[in-house]
Design a protein around this motif. Structure first.
Motif, PDB file in Angstrom:
ATOM      1  N   UNK A 103       9.059   1.976   9.359  1.00  0.00           N
ATOM      2  CA  UNK A 103       8.327   3.214   9.123  1.00  0.00           C
ATOM      3  C   UNK A 103       7.407   3.013   7.925  1.00  0.00           C
ATOM      4  N   UNK A 104       6.285   3.717   7.934  1.00  0.00           N
ATOM      5  CA  UNK A 104       5.408   3.753   6.774  1.00  0.00           C
ATOM      6  C   UNK A 104       5.763   4.977   5.953  1.00  0.00           C
ATOM      7  N   UNK A 105       5.902   4.776   4.663  1.00  0.00           N
ATOM      8  CA  UNK A 105       6.249   5.867   3.746  1.00  0.00           C
ATOM      9  C   UNK A 105       5.245   5.862   2.598  1.00  0.00           C
ATOM     10  N   UNK A 106       4.760   7.036   2.239  1.00  0.00           N
ATOM     11  CA  UNK A 106       3.855   7.174   1.090  1.00  0.00           C
ATOM     12  C   UNK A 106       4.513   8.122   0.097  1.00  0.00           C
ATOM     13  N   UNK A 107       4.698   7.642  -1.125  1.00  0.00           N
ATOM     14  CA  UNK A 107       5.342   8.426  -2.183  1.00  0.00           C
ATOM     15  C   UNK A 107       4.353   8.666  -3.314  1.00  0.00           C
ATOM     16  N   UNK A 108       4.591   9.717  -4.089  1.00  0.00           N
ATOM     17  CA  UNK A 108       3.749   9.968  -5.255  1.00  0.00           C
ATOM     18  C   UNK A 108       4.272   9.184  -6.452  1.00  0.00           C
ATOM     19  N   UNK A 109       3.659   9.395  -7.615  1.00  0.00           N
ATOM     20  CA  UNK A 109       4.012   8.610  -8.800  1.00  0.00           C
ATOM     21  C   UNK A 109       5.408   8.933  -9.322  1.00  0.00           C
ATOM     22  N   UNK A 110       6.008  10.027  -8.865  1.00  0.00           N
ATOM     23  CA  UNK A 110       7.386  10.349  -9.234  1.00  0.00           C
ATOM     24  C   UNK A 110       8.396   9.736  -8.274  1.00  0.00           C
ATOM     25  N   UNK A 177       4.024  -1.251  -2.436  1.00  0.00           N
ATOM     26  CA  UNK A 177       2.929  -1.679  -3.312  1.00  0.00           C
ATOM     27  C   UNK A 177       2.332  -0.442  -3.963  1.00  0.00           C
ATOM     28  N   UNK A 178       2.083  -0.503  -5.267  1.00  0.00           N
ATOM     29  CA  UNK A 178       1.545   0.675  -5.962  1.00  0.00           C
ATOM     30  C   UNK A 178       0.059   0.875  -5.669  1.00  0.00           C
ATOM     31  N   UNK A 179      -0.362   2.123  -5.761  1.00  0.00           N
ATOM     32  CA  UNK A 179      -1.778   2.479  -5.659  1.00  0.00           C
ATOM     33  C   UNK A 179      -2.166   3.175  -6.956  1.00  0.00           C
ATOM     34  N   UNK A 180      -3.202   2.672  -7.615  1.00  0.00           N
ATOM     35  CA  UNK A 180      -3.661   3.258  -8.872  1.00  0.00           C
ATOM     36  C   UNK A 180      -5.026   3.897  -8.687  1.00  0.00           C
ATOM     37  N   UNK A 181      -5.332   4.855  -9.543  1.00  0.00           N
ATOM     38  CA  UNK A 181      -6.621   5.549  -9.515  1.00  0.00           C
ATOM     39  C   UNK A 181      -7.663   4.651 -10.176  1.00  0.00           C
ATOM     40  N   UNK A 182      -8.702   4.229  -9.467  1.00  0.00           N
ATOM     41  CA  UNK A 182      -9.695   3.333 -10.070  1.00  0.00           C
ATOM     42  C   UNK A 182     -10.496   3.978 -11.188  1.00  0.00           C
ATOM     43  N   UNK A 183     -10.442   5.291 -11.318  1.00  0.00           N
ATOM     44  CA  UNK A 183     -11.201   5.965 -12.379  1.00  0.00           C
ATOM     45  C   UNK A 183     -10.540   5.812 -13.741  1.00  0.00           C
ATOM     46  N   UNK A 186      -4.590   5.458 -13.587  1.00  0.00           N
ATOM     47  CA  UNK A 186      -3.362   6.251 -13.441  1.00  0.00           C
ATOM     48  C   UNK A 186      -2.642   5.855 -12.153  1.00  0.00           C
ATOM     49  N   UNK A 187      -1.323   5.748 -12.239  1.00  0.00           N
ATOM     50  CA  UNK A 187      -0.508   5.420 -11.076  1.00  0.00           C
ATOM     51  C   UNK A 187      -0.448   6.625 -10.148  1.00  0.00           C
ATOM     52  N   UNK A 188      -0.876   6.461  -8.903  1.00  0.00           N
ATOM     53  CA  UNK A 188      -0.913   7.567  -7.947  1.00  0.00           C
ATOM     54  C   UNK A 188       0.320   7.611  -7.064  1.00  0.00           C
ATOM     55  N   UNK A 189       0.899   6.451  -6.792  1.00  0.00           N
ATOM     56  CA  UNK A 189       2.058   6.426  -5.919  1.00  0.00           C
ATOM     57  C   UNK A 189       2.264   5.048  -5.332  1.00  0.00           C
ATOM     58  N   UNK A 190       3.004   5.005  -4.231  1.00  0.00           N
ATOM     59  CA  UNK A 190       3.389   3.748  -3.596  1.00  0.00           C
ATOM     60  C   UNK A 190       3.234   3.881  -2.087  1.00  0.00           C
ATOM     61  N   UNK A 191       2.707   2.823  -1.477  1.00  0.00           N
ATOM     62  CA  UNK A 191       2.727   2.675  -0.022  1.00  0.00           C
ATOM     63  C   UNK A 191       3.894   1.750   0.312  1.00  0.00           C
ATOM     64  N   UNK A 192       4.733   2.147   1.249  1.00  0.00           N
ATOM     65  CA  UNK A 192       5.953   1.396   1.539  1.00  0.00           C
ATOM     66  C   UNK A 192       6.131   1.249   3.044  1.00  0.00           C
ATOM     67  N   UNK A 193       6.640   0.087   3.452  1.00  0.00           N
ATOM     68  CA  UNK A 193       7.058  -0.130   4.839  1.00  0.00           C
ATOM     69  C   UNK A 193       8.524  -0.525   4.804  1.00  0.00           C
ATOM     70  N   UNK A 194       9.355   0.236   5.513  1.00  0.00           N
ATOM     71  CA  UNK A 194      10.806   0.034   5.460  1.00  0.00           C
ATOM     72  C   UNK A 194      11.388  -0.020   6.860  1.00  0.00           C
ATOM     73  N   UNK A 195      12.541  -0.710   6.969  1.00  0.00           N
ATOM     74  CA  UNK A 195      13.217  -0.774   8.252  1.00  0.00           C
ATOM     75  C   UNK A 195      14.532  -1.516   8.145  1.00  0.00           C
TER      76      UNK A 195
END
Length: 432
Positions: A103-110, A177-183, A186-195
């Motif tokens: 599954x693909x999971x997207x989480x915020x910075x918390x 893998x983390x995703x950061x705000x290019x501006x 700031x850490x925006x969250x994480x894209x995750x693939x789990x199974x």
């Protein structure tokens, strides 16, 4: 006595899954009991286990925090910049995840789960683990995992079977893998693939990291478009002005200037408002609102920016995920949020008042004294907001300025994202 070898995840992935799981369980059991293992966990996993042991996370049973309600999940989705790039994430990851029984999971910075998609069967298994919408998947709650650990170390992490600190997650594999705000970094969250652990593949790390970087590129494109709009609005305004002025967005990125050299970005306070103010890079100026940003008009049209002065610098690295530098005792007190790299560099400088050359810092950061280009480039950016407070040849702070470092309560929480040899030594209790 030679240290045991470190686990190679690629070799583990090539093994029979049951054999690999047993091997990792033996490594974990040795770590929990304090016995000398035949193999060491990978550094990112070993460091995380150390944080879990210090934090009192139960290795045998998961602890599930109350998930967010539907309304709060919806509110966080609306507020998250990741909502803008969700179609890109879906286009690549959902089909891959579904075909690979993930599954693909997207989480915020918390670490809160905001979106989940993919295999229906795996979604049901995730529900049984508490890996549901609104769940808190941060490291301090559920232990070492692809979401929470990636948030802490700010780089891609794959966690397989018994590399999870909590035993109830050993049937699972996850890659985040983390995703950061290019501006503003700031850490925006994480894209995750789990199974299920049977579906692990080391190439998933590269795939998820590439998709996270694609998301950042899309956000960067949106930022460039917004700056172009601001530039179009500001150009006729600046053309009518005498003296020095510039138009910047809310993050300090410069869209247009007049009467002054252009700079990429200015350090702005968090609560900038219309009226007269003082900025460390410009001195006194008048702030006026523009659609999408601010017009900054300097009070002294023919002068130069006032030098940054201070009697005290306070570097706060007490939090594992947010770091600040406060400049006190000058014309104005101000605080600047630091990027991960600037937090590392300033920590190294603050704990070595005699100064460090670019070669010294390259050795501290990378274990390679030849990597001076990166060090000099980053410190040139630091000097934009510190000015004369950071001398060079060698890099150092003035002797008449007091420098304080606010450290975390536990050394293991010192800049946990950092792989710099000197910082790693400090995390393990050695002198920096």
């Amino acid at each position: 006595m030679n240290a045991p070898p470190t686990i190679d995840l690629a070799r583990i992935s090539a093994m029979d899954q049951a054999q690999a799981a047993r091997l990792l369980k033996g490594v974990r059991d040795a770590a929990l009991s304090g016995r000398r293992p035949h193999l060491l966990p990978r550094p990112v996993i070993g460091d995380s286990w150390g944080r879990m042991l210090l934090g009192g996370v139960d290795p045998d049973h998961d602890v599930r925090a109350r998930p967010l309600g539907e309304e709060e999940v919806a509110e966080r989705r609306r507020a998250s910049p990741l909502a803008d790039v969700l179609p890109d994430l879906r286009d690549i990851l959902v089909s891959v995840a579904d075909a690979a029984q993930h599954i693909m999971v997207v989480c915020d910075a918390d670490g809160r789960v905001l979106w989940r998609e993919g295999s229906a069967a795996v979604l049901r298994r995730a529900d049984a683990l508490g890996f549901e919408l609104g769940a808190d998947w941060s490291e301090g709650v559920v232990g070492t995992n692809g979401v929470g650990t990636s948030l802490v170390v700010r780089r891609p992490v794959q966690v397989f079977s018994a590399e999870h600190f909590v035993q109830t997650h050993h049937a699972w594999t996850c890659t985040g893998a983390p995703v950061t705000d290019p501006r503003d970094g700031r850490l925006l969250g994480v894209v995750d693939v789990s199974g299920p652990l049977q579906t692990v593949h080391p190439a998933m790390v590269a795939l998820v990291d590439s998709v996270a970087k694609l998301a950042e590129a899309r956000l960067r494109d949106r930022h460039v478009t917004a700056l172009d709009r601001l530039r179009a609005v500001a150009a006729p305004v600046l053309a009518r002005l005498d003296g020095r002025a510039c138009a910047v967005d809310a993050h300090g990125w410069t869209a247009a200037v007049t009467g002054m050299p252009p700079v990429d970005r200015l350090a702005l306070p968090k609560s900038l408002a219309a009226g007269r103010t003082w900025l460390p890079s410009l001195g006194p100026c008048l702030v006026e609102p523009l659609p999408g940003g601010w017009l900054l008009r300097l009070d002294d049209p023919g002068g130069t920016p006032q030098p940054v002065t201070a009697t005290r610098l306070v570097l706060d690295v007490s939090s594992p995920r947010r770091w600040t530098l406060s400049v006190l005792g000058g014309a104005r007190d101000w605080t600047h949020d630091l990027s991960p790299r600037h937090a590392e560099l300033l920590y190294l400088l603050c704990t070595s008042r005699a100064g460090r050359t670019a070669s010294d810092l390259a050795e501290d950061m990378f274990g390679d004294p030849a990597r001076t280009v990166t060090v000099r480039a980053e410190l040139s950016r630091v000097r934009r907001y510190l000015g004369g407070l950071l001398a060079h040849r060698p890099y150092r702070f003035p002797e008449d300025v007091d420098v304080d470092v606010i450290m975390p309560e536990r050394s293991a929480d010192l800049l946990p994202h950092s792989t710099a040899p000197t910082v790693r030594a400090a995390r393990q209790g050695a002198e920096p």
